[in-house]
Design a protein around this motif. Structure first.
Motif, PDB file in Angstrom:
ATOM      1  N   LEU A 162     -43.007 125.788 -15.807  1.00 25.62           N
ATOM      2  CA  LEU A 162     -44.352 125.248 -15.610  1.00 25.62           C
ATOM      3  C   LEU A 162     -44.270 123.722 -15.498  1.00 25.62           C
ATOM      4  O   LEU A 162     -43.767 123.058 -16.401  1.00 25.62           O
ATOM      5  N   THR A 163     -44.764 123.194 -14.381  1.00 27.58           N
ATOM      6  CA  THR A 163     -44.685 121.747 -14.155  1.00 27.58           C
ATOM      7  C   THR A 163     -46.053 121.078 -14.106  1.00 27.58           C
ATOM      8  O   THR A 163     -46.146 119.863 -14.204  1.00 27.58           O
ATOM      9  N   ARG A 164     -47.108 121.866 -13.951  1.00 30.60           N
ATOM     10  CA  ARG A 164     -48.457 121.314 -13.859  1.00 30.60           C
ATOM     11  C   ARG A 164     -49.334 121.849 -14.999  1.00 30.60           C
ATOM     12  O   ARG A 164     -49.026 122.864 -15.628  1.00 30.60           O
ATOM     13  N   LEU A 165     -50.460 121.166 -15.192  1.00 33.91           N
ATOM     14  CA  LEU A 165     -51.401 121.575 -16.237  1.00 33.91           C
ATOM     15  C   LEU A 165     -52.554 122.393 -15.663  1.00 33.91           C
ATOM     16  O   LEU A 165     -53.422 122.839 -16.376  1.00 33.91           O
ATOM     17  N   THR A 166     -52.554 122.600 -14.359  1.00 30.81           N
ATOM     18  CA  THR A 166     -53.642 123.327 -13.702  1.00 30.81           C
ATOM     19  C   THR A 166     -53.663 124.782 -14.160  1.00 30.81           C
ATOM     20  O   THR A 166     -52.656 125.504 -14.039  1.00 30.81           O
ATOM     21  N   GLU A 167     -54.807 125.222 -14.663  1.00 31.26           N
ATOM     22  CA  GLU A 167     -54.929 126.577 -15.195  1.00 31.26           C
ATOM     23  C   GLU A 167     -54.602 127.632 -14.149  1.00 31.26           C
ATOM     24  O   GLU A 167     -53.881 128.607 -14.425  1.00 31.26           O
ATOM     25  N   ILE A 191     -50.786 128.025 -13.532  1.00 31.39           N
ATOM     26  CA  ILE A 191     -50.111 128.727 -14.633  1.00 31.39           C
ATOM     27  C   ILE A 191     -50.477 130.210 -14.606  1.00 31.39           C
ATOM     28  O   ILE A 191     -49.612 131.084 -14.745  1.00 31.39           O
ATOM     29  N   TYR A 212     -41.863 125.245 -20.504  1.00 31.47           N
ATOM     30  CA  TYR A 212     -43.082 124.455 -20.357  1.00 31.47           C
ATOM     31  C   TYR A 212     -42.856 123.053 -20.909  1.00 31.47           C
ATOM     32  O   TYR A 212     -41.903 122.795 -21.667  1.00 31.47           O
ATOM     33  N   GLN A 213     -43.749 122.139 -20.559  1.00 32.61           N
ATOM     34  CA  GLN A 213     -43.558 120.732 -20.900  1.00 32.61           C
ATOM     35  C   GLN A 213     -44.389 120.263 -22.079  1.00 32.61           C
ATOM     36  O   GLN A 213     -44.061 119.269 -22.716  1.00 32.61           O
ATOM     37  N   LYS A 258     -50.335 122.140 -24.266  1.00 28.91           N
ATOM     38  CA  LYS A 258     -51.513 122.522 -23.479  1.00 28.91           C
ATOM     39  C   LYS A 258     -51.146 123.603 -22.467  1.00 28.91           C
ATOM     40  O   LYS A 258     -51.892 124.549 -22.251  1.00 28.91           O
ATOM     41  N   GLN A 259     -49.991 123.442 -21.847  1.00 30.80           N
ATOM     42  CA  GLN A 259     -49.514 124.471 -20.920  1.00 30.80           C
ATOM     43  C   GLN A 259     -49.313 125.801 -21.640  1.00 30.80           C
ATOM     44  O   GLN A 259     -49.700 126.862 -21.144  1.00 30.80           O
ATOM     45  N   LEU A 274     -51.144 129.443 -21.015  1.00 30.24           N
ATOM     46  CA  LEU A 274     -50.305 130.621 -20.802  1.00 30.24           C
ATOM     47  C   LEU A 274     -50.666 131.736 -21.779  1.00 30.24           C
ATOM     48  O   LEU A 274     -50.835 132.900 -21.387  1.00 30.24           O
TER      49      LEU A 274
END
Length: 301
Positions: free
Chosen positions: A59-64, A67, A86-87, A90-91, A95
């Motif tokens: 996972l590279t983005r925070l966009t719901e 994910i 994940y980073q 929040k990610q 998830l």
């Protein structure tokens, strides 16, 4: 490969098993194997012989939606174990919510700093498939009925729970299709039918989101379009449950009325955003009639 059918006794026919297959699965005399019919084909398997499918997701983005799409498609594809990198927390939180609300059978079995493991704990069964499709269609019907009442009387309905259930059933059925594609006739038609009807239901979800920003009651023309959209889906649902192909002719006729007559007239009023979502839903339900026809024709073979 080909095998010759041998008669054993007055009524029994037997076929020898390929030696490479037998030795690879360590099958011995007296072992039980599962035999499943798929039209003119037979699928042979030994219980516990299928190696669980695994994959890795980063996972590279925070966009719901990004994910959700990543883990949902791993689920639909039939993966039994997913390693997720994940980073940030929040990610992971996004998830975990997607798994809890949309993916029946998946659960997080291990969590470490920056990674977790998701495993399938409850395998979808082909025996449950039709019952789940029926529940899926019923949930969409309830959503449409309650949404019609909401437009009529300005009520607030719990549409989010309904949408989550619809997505759960959709994902579950698609996982069954992916896992059992070899033994499930008309699997491609079912996948398309589910996709289109789910997209239709999601348009009703966006309708409710749009209504939150709209002031005042909607026009009577808008309510009429919503009632017709609900009636169109009711026809589609009845066709599936009753297996009556003739009802699809009525779906085609109703689509012309809903979109080109009632819909175009309603778009001239003040509720353009709401009407747009209702027409998009009706269009998806109408398009779902085509793969449904494929399902029903396949059952007649």
């Amino acid at each position: 490969m080909k095998r010759k059918v041998v008669k054993l006794g007055p009524t029994t026919l037997v076929v020898s098993l390929p030696s490479k297959w037998v030795s690879g699965l360590k099958i011995s005399p007296g072992d039980e194997i599962t035999v499943e019919e798929s039209g003119s084909a037979l699928l042979l398997s030994k219980e516990g012989s299928i190696t669980p499918k695994e994959t890795t997701i980063s996972l590279t983005r925070l966009t719901e939606s990004a994910i959700r799409t990543a883990i949902t498609n791993a689920y639909r594809k039939g993966f039994d174990k997913v390693f997720v990198k994940y980073q940030n927390e929040k990610q992971f939180s996004i998830l975990a919510k997607v798994i809890k609300t949309r993916l029946i059978g998946y659960d997080i079995t291990k969590k470490e700093q920056g990674s977790c493991i998701i495993e399938n704990l409850t395998e979808p069964s082909l025996d449950q498939f039709d019952k789940i499709v029926q529940k899926y269609l019923h949930t969409i019907s309830v959503l449409l009925e309650e949404s019609t009442e909401a437009l009529k009387y300005g009520k607030t309905v719990g549409y989010e729970d309904a949408i989550e259930a619809i997505q759960q059933y959709d994902n579950f059925c698609k996982r069954v299709i992916a896992k059992r594609k070899v033994t499930m006739p008309e699997s491609e038609f079912y996948w398309t039918f589910l996709t289109l009807t789910t997209h239709g239901a999601r348009e009703i979800y966006h309708l409710h989101k749009g209504m939150q920003k709209q002031k005042g009651k909607v026009a009577k023309e808008t309510i009429k379009v919503m009632e017709s959209c609900s009636a169109l889906f009711a026809l589609l649902k009845k066709c599936y449950l009753k297996r009556e192909i003739a009802l699809l002719d009525d779906v085609h006729e109703m689509e012309k009325t809903v979109i080109y007559k009632q819909g175009y007239a309603a778009l001239q009023k003040k509720d353009a955003v709401v009407v747009h979502h209702v027409l998009a839903a009706a269009r998806n339900f109408y398009l779902a009639a085509s793969p449904l026809l494929g399902i029903l024709l396949g059952e007649q073979d």
